[in-house]
Write a protein that holds these residues in place. Structure first.
Motif, PDB file in Angstrom:
ATOM      1  N   ALA A 171       0.865  -1.293   0.085  1.00 22.93           N
ATOM      2  CA  ALA A 171       0.058   0.182   0.111  1.00 22.93           C
ATOM      3  C   ALA A 171       0.810   0.941   0.021  1.00 22.93           C
ATOM      4  N   VAL A 172       1.689   1.325   0.960  1.00 25.45           N
ATOM      5  CA  VAL A 172       2.922   2.543   1.165  1.00 25.45           C
ATOM      6  C   VAL A 172       3.576   2.479  -0.509  1.00 25.45           C
ATOM      7  N   ALA A 173       4.030   1.278  -0.817  1.00 30.62           N
ATOM      8  CA  ALA A 173       5.031   1.457  -2.009  1.00 30.62           C
ATOM      9  C   ALA A 173       4.059   2.257  -3.219  1.00 30.62           C
ATOM     10  N   ALA A 174       2.868   1.396  -3.248  1.00 34.25           N
ATOM     11  CA  ALA A 174       2.049   2.174  -4.541  1.00 34.25           C
ATOM     12  C   ALA A 174       1.761   3.541  -4.201  1.00 34.25           C
ATOM     13  N   ALA A 175       1.402   4.196  -2.970  1.00 28.88           N
ATOM     14  CA  ALA A 175       0.924   5.245  -2.923  1.00 28.88           C
ATOM     15  C   ALA A 175       2.345   6.330  -2.999  1.00 28.88           C
ATOM     16  N   VAL A 176       3.422   5.902  -2.455  1.00 25.75           N
ATOM     17  CA  VAL A 176       4.503   6.910  -2.701  1.00 25.75           C
ATOM     18  C   VAL A 176       5.329   6.664  -4.210  1.00 25.75           C
ATOM     19  N   THR A 177       5.008   5.563  -4.920  1.00 21.89           N
ATOM     20  CA  THR A 177       5.342   5.721  -6.306  1.00 21.89           C
ATOM     21  C   THR A 177       4.396   6.592  -7.060  1.00 21.89           C
ATOM     22  N   TRP A 178       3.068   6.406  -6.860  1.00 24.68           N
ATOM     23  CA  TRP A 178       2.182   7.442  -7.386  1.00 24.68           C
ATOM     24  C   TRP A 178       2.513   8.932  -7.184  1.00 24.68           C
ATOM     25  N   ARG A 179       2.924   9.178  -5.739  1.00 25.34           N
ATOM     26  CA  ARG A 179       3.242  10.341  -5.141  1.00 25.34           C
ATOM     27  C   ARG A 179       4.384  11.143  -6.175  1.00 25.34           C
ATOM     28  N   LEU A 180       5.349  10.358  -6.481  1.00 25.41           N
ATOM     29  CA  LEU A 180       6.493  10.605  -7.084  1.00 25.41           C
ATOM     30  C   LEU A 180       6.519  10.713  -8.718  1.00 25.41           C
ATOM     31  N   SER A 181       5.376  10.274  -9.202  1.00 25.53           N
ATOM     32  CA  SER A 181       5.076  10.080 -10.647  1.00 25.53           C
ATOM     33  C   SER A 181       4.535  11.541 -11.113  1.00 25.53           C
ATOM     34  N   PRO A 182       4.948  11.541 -12.328  1.00 29.49           N
ATOM     35  CA  PRO A 182       4.409  13.056 -13.017  1.00 29.49           C
ATOM     36  C   PRO A 182       2.866  13.217 -13.105  1.00 29.49           C
ATOM     37  N   SER A 183       2.058  11.966 -13.179  1.00 32.20           N
ATOM     38  CA  SER A 183       0.868  12.158 -13.131  1.00 32.20           C
ATOM     39  C   SER A 183       0.042  12.622 -11.978  1.00 32.20           C
ATOM     40  N   PHE A 184       0.855  12.586 -10.679  1.00 30.30           N
ATOM     41  CA  PHE A 184       0.248  12.886  -9.432  1.00 30.30           C
ATOM     42  C   PHE A 184      -0.542  14.366  -9.553  1.00 30.30           C
ATOM     43  N   ASP A 185       0.325  15.344 -10.149  1.00 34.06           N
ATOM     44  CA  ASP A 185      -0.016  16.746 -10.197  1.00 34.06           C
ATOM     45  C   ASP A 185      -0.875  17.168 -11.328  1.00 34.06           C
ATOM     46  N   THR A 186      -1.309  16.087 -12.118  1.00 36.49           N
ATOM     47  CA  THR A 186      -2.172  16.629 -13.289  1.00 36.49           C
ATOM     48  C   THR A 186      -3.510  17.011 -13.065  1.00 36.49           C
ATOM     49  N   ARG A 187      -4.124  16.462 -12.008  1.00 35.23           N
ATOM     50  CA  ARG A 187      -5.472  16.804 -11.624  1.00 35.23           C
ATOM     51  C   ARG A 187      -5.634  16.783 -10.229  1.00 35.23           C
ATOM     52  N   GLY A 188      -6.771  17.335 -10.111  1.00 31.88           N
ATOM     53  CA  GLY A 188      -7.194  17.633  -8.515  1.00 31.88           C
ATOM     54  C   GLY A 188      -7.045  18.958  -8.224  1.00 31.88           C
ATOM     55  N   TRP A 189      -7.406  19.499  -7.087  1.00 31.66           N
ATOM     56  CA  TRP A 189      -7.445  20.689  -6.621  1.00 31.66           C
ATOM     57  C   TRP A 189      -6.306  21.481  -6.559  1.00 31.66           C
ATOM     58  N   THR A 190      -6.174  22.648  -6.709  1.00 29.93           N
ATOM     59  CA  THR A 190      -5.156  23.446  -6.785  1.00 29.93           C
ATOM     60  C   THR A 190      -5.315  24.624  -5.862  1.00 29.93           C
ATOM     61  N   ARG A 191      -4.244  25.069  -5.272  1.00 31.34           N
ATOM     62  CA  ARG A 191      -4.235  26.149  -4.165  1.00 31.34           C
ATOM     63  C   ARG A 191      -4.089  27.347  -4.798  1.00 31.34           C
ATOM     64  N   THR A 192      -4.943  28.203  -4.416  1.00 34.28           N
ATOM     65  CA  THR A 192      -4.907  29.663  -4.768  1.00 34.28           C
ATOM     66  C   THR A 192      -4.249  30.404  -3.762  1.00 34.28           C
ATOM     67  N   PRO A 193      -3.514  31.416  -3.911  1.00 36.79           N
ATOM     68  CA  PRO A 193      -2.869  32.003  -2.820  1.00 36.79           C
ATOM     69  C   PRO A 193      -3.952  33.090  -2.178  1.00 36.79           C
ATOM     70  N   ARG A 194      -3.712  33.391  -0.896  1.00 33.44           N
ATOM     71  CA  ARG A 194      -4.700  34.095  -0.272  1.00 33.44           C
ATOM     72  C   ARG A 194      -4.638  35.641  -0.495  1.00 33.44           C
ATOM     73  N   GLN A 195      -5.625  36.238  -0.427  1.00 34.63           N
ATOM     74  CA  GLN A 195      -5.795  37.540  -0.870  1.00 34.63           C
ATOM     75  C   GLN A 195      -5.498  38.311   0.300  1.00 34.63           C
ATOM     76  N   VAL A 196      -4.711  39.187   0.244  1.00 35.55           N
ATOM     77  CA  VAL A 196      -4.219  40.163   1.264  1.00 35.55           C
ATOM     78  C   VAL A 196      -5.140  41.187   1.538  1.00 35.55           C
ATOM     79  N   ALA A 197      -5.806  41.441   2.570  1.00 36.31           N
ATOM     80  CA  ALA A 197      -6.634  42.512   2.756  1.00 36.31           C
ATOM     81  C   ALA A 197      -5.798  43.826   2.937  1.00 36.31           C
ATOM     82  N   ARG A 198      -6.161  44.923   1.999  1.00 38.11           N
ATOM     83  CA  ARG A 198      -5.654  46.231   2.180  1.00 38.11           C
ATOM     84  C   ARG A 198      -6.441  47.281   2.531  1.00 38.11           C
TER      85      ARG A 198
END
Length: 191
Positions: A164-191
């Motif tokens: 289980a861990v080997a599969a998850a870590v292999t996936w984590r290190l693969s290029p496809s890991f970051d191809t979809r899913g949510w993306t973080r947006t920077p916080r808006q700084v109040a002015r």
């Protein structure tokens, strides 16, 4: 102490240790899935994060049971110093020391995780990476010590956790890991 109580302490200690390994395996795998931003198990991002944290805290509780029962078990002959300082034990000092090292890492990771809002995201993330060191150290402890080492059932549990861990870590290190899913947006700084 009666033989029945001694046997019960030994069995509970061993079982809690193996269950902790399984809980930490689940936590590590779900941590990787959560980081990917993908929906899994129909729980959504926040649900996955809660299951990840619950598995980790369950593992911490199981480690406490593991240590407590074996500390009072006359067969195990653990001393308080063996719970904090690695490689000083008289019984299989290398393997017991790896367990102590895992407990030390677990203590730091747990404290920093519980104080996540106080320490900030950089410290939290840096310390949280130590789970990638904690898990194999705990696995080696499980495989190398105790009366169940090299039994078919423990080998099966260990092999399942490694897969289980080997599969998850292999996936984590693969290029496809970051191809979809949510993306973080920077916080808006109040002015």
């Amino acid at each position: 102490m009666s033989a029945t109580l001694t046997t019960a302490l030994w069995d509970l200690g061993r079982g809690a240790g193996v269950a902790a390994l399984v809980a930490f395996t689940i936590s590590l795998v779900l941590g990787i899935v959560t980081r990917s931003g993908r929906d899994a198990l129909g729980l959504g991002r926040f649900g996955l994060n809660e299951v990840h944290r619950t598995a980790a805290l369950t593992g911490v509780g199981l480690v406490a049971v593991h240590l407590g029962t074996l500390l009072f078990d006359p067969y195990a002959q653990l001393r308080l110093v063996d719970l904090v300082f690695p490689f000083l034990g008289s019984y299989r000092p290398l393997w017991l020391g790896l367990g102590t090292l895992a407990v030390d890492l677990l203590g730091v990771i747990t404290v920093v995780s519980l104080l996540r809002d106080k320490v900030g995201p950089r410290v939290f993330k840096a310390v949280h990476w130590a789970t990638y060191a904690l898990w194999p150290v705990a696995l080696m402890h499980a495989i190398g010590t105790g009366t169940d080492a090299a039994t078919l059932w423990l080998d099966g549990v260990a092999l399942g956790c490694v897969a289980a861990v080997a599969a998850a870590v292999t996936w984590r290190l693969s290029p496809s890991f970051d191809t979809r899913g949510w993306t973080r947006t920077p916080r808006q700084v109040a002015r």
